[in-house]
Design an enzyme around this catalytic site. Structure first.
Site, PDB file in Angstrom:
ATOM      1  CG  ASN A  11      -5.704  -9.982  13.341  1.00  0.00           C
ATOM      2  OD1 ASN A  11      -6.415  -9.850  13.483  1.00  0.00           O
ATOM      3  ND2 ASN A  11      -5.355 -10.783  14.734  1.00  0.00           N
ATOM      4  CE  LYS A  13      -4.039 -10.191  17.055  1.00  0.00           C
ATOM      5  NZ  LYS A  13      -3.072 -10.341  18.514  1.00  0.00           N
ATOM      6  CG  HIS A  99      -6.547 -15.507  15.427  1.00  0.00           C
ATOM      7  ND1 HIS A  99      -6.334 -14.839  16.902  1.00  0.00           N
ATOM      8  CD2 HIS A  99      -5.093 -14.180  15.541  1.00  0.00           C
ATOM      9  CE1 HIS A  99      -5.508 -14.153  17.329  1.00  0.00           C
ATOM     10  NE2 HIS A  99      -4.501 -13.813  16.056  1.00  0.00           N
ATOM     11  CD  GLU A 101      -6.124 -12.595  19.526  1.00  0.00           C
ATOM     12  OE1 GLU A 101      -6.637 -11.876  19.132  1.00  0.00           O
ATOM     13  OE2 GLU A 101      -4.686 -12.171  20.442  1.00  0.00           O
ATOM     14  CD  GLU A 174      -0.966 -15.872  13.850  1.00  0.00           C
ATOM     15  OE1 GLU A 174      -0.806 -14.928  13.846  1.00  0.00           O
ATOM     16  OE2 GLU A 174      -2.436 -16.069  14.554  1.00  0.00           O
ATOM     17  N   GLY A 180       1.112 -10.968  20.653  1.00  0.00           N
ATOM     18  CA  GLY A 180       0.883 -10.071  21.376  1.00  0.00           C
ATOM     19  C   GLY A 180       1.756 -10.494  23.148  1.00  0.00           C
ATOM     20  CB  SER A 219       5.895 -11.167  19.184  1.00  0.00           C
ATOM     21  OG  SER A 219       4.661 -11.321  20.326  1.00  0.00           O
TER      22      SER A 219
END
Ligand code: PGA
Length: 259
Positions: A11, A13, A99, A101, A174, A180, A219
């Site tokens: 991904n 991003k 996701h 985010e 996730e 991250g 991560s």
């Protein structure tokens, strides 16, 4: 080798440009020398403007490409959005939905379900993300949150369509606190969540739950991938930061192939 062929998805991003993408695509084209393709499925998800570039560079390789999101609507007055039919037109075979985010930016469980339905209508595979925040984990609510997020898409999933087939429907666990942050879930923590999700799929009536790939994301790096992928219900990874570093990403793909 596992019953389920592992899948590793990168991904990207909102990162990259034509020149840096070219370097990554060049490395991915050489991937067969390092990654036994028969033992792992590899997908990369660049930003929308670069999907054509991905198609040009990867079209004749075993590496697939996908989008990071899709509109919940079939078409119409939705400025700035991209529909599943447009992605299908481009030859896109995978889409990430739900996701964290995007959820943090306001995406609801219902919208994630609508996105799954849109993808199913166009035979696009989905990587559906679920995961709890740190506050939810600390409050002991991890399973409640995972169940809610999964249940929201379960009826759409059961309604069928190509994206509901076990090869084309992929779940990604996730934990938001691991994305991250450099704080990876331990293999045992990931395994417990993956087991829960697989059992929940079965409880909801999805008969092929044993064949669904459940990816871990948050991560993942070359140095922790093998331990995560060794867990019985971890079938690969959804990789953010490390997918932008060719060597690191290919090492992660290799770890999945050898798991
Ligand atoms: P990360 O991101 O690997 O950088 O933690 C994972 C993701 O957001 O999919």
């Amino acid at each position: 080798m596992k019953v389920r062929k592992p899948l590793v998805a990168g991904n990207w991003k909102m990162n990259g440009d034509i020149a840096s993408n070219e370097q990554l695509f060049t490395a991915l084209r050489a991937a067969p020398e390092r990654v036994p393709a028969a033992q792992v499925e590899v997908v990369v998800c660049p930003p929308y403007p670069y999907l054509g570039q991905a198609a040009a560079w990867l079209g004749d390789t075993g590496v697939a490409w996908g989008a990071q999101d899709v509109s919940a609507h079939p078409n119409g007055a939705h400025t700035g959005e991209v529909s599943a039919s447009m992605l299908a037109d481009l030859g896109c075979r995978w889409v990430v939905i739900g996701h964290s985010e995007r959820r943090q930016a306001g995406e609801t469980d219902e919208q994630v379900a609508a996105k799954l339905a849109r993808c199913a209508a166009h035979e696009i595979g989905v990587i559906a993300c679920v995961g709890e925040t740190l506050a939810e984990r600390e409050a002991g609510a991890t399973e409640t949150v995972l169940a809610r997020q999964l249940d929201a898409i379960a009826s759409t999933l059961l309604a069928g369509g190509a994206s509901a087939a076990p090869g084309r429907f992929v779940l990604a666990y996730e934990p938001v606190w691991a994305i991250g942050t450099g704080r990876t879930a331990s293999p045992d923590t990931a395994q417990a969540a993956h087991r829960f999700l697989r059992e929940r799929l079965a409880v909801r009536g999805y008969r092929e739950s044993g064949y669904v790939r459940i990816l871990y994301g948050g991560s993942v790096k070359a140095n922790n991938a093998a331990a995560l992928f060794a867990m019985p219900d971890v079938d690969g990874g959804l990789i953010g930061g490390a997918s932008l570093v060719a060597d690191e990403f290919l090492d992660i793909c290799r770890a999945a192939a050898l798991a």
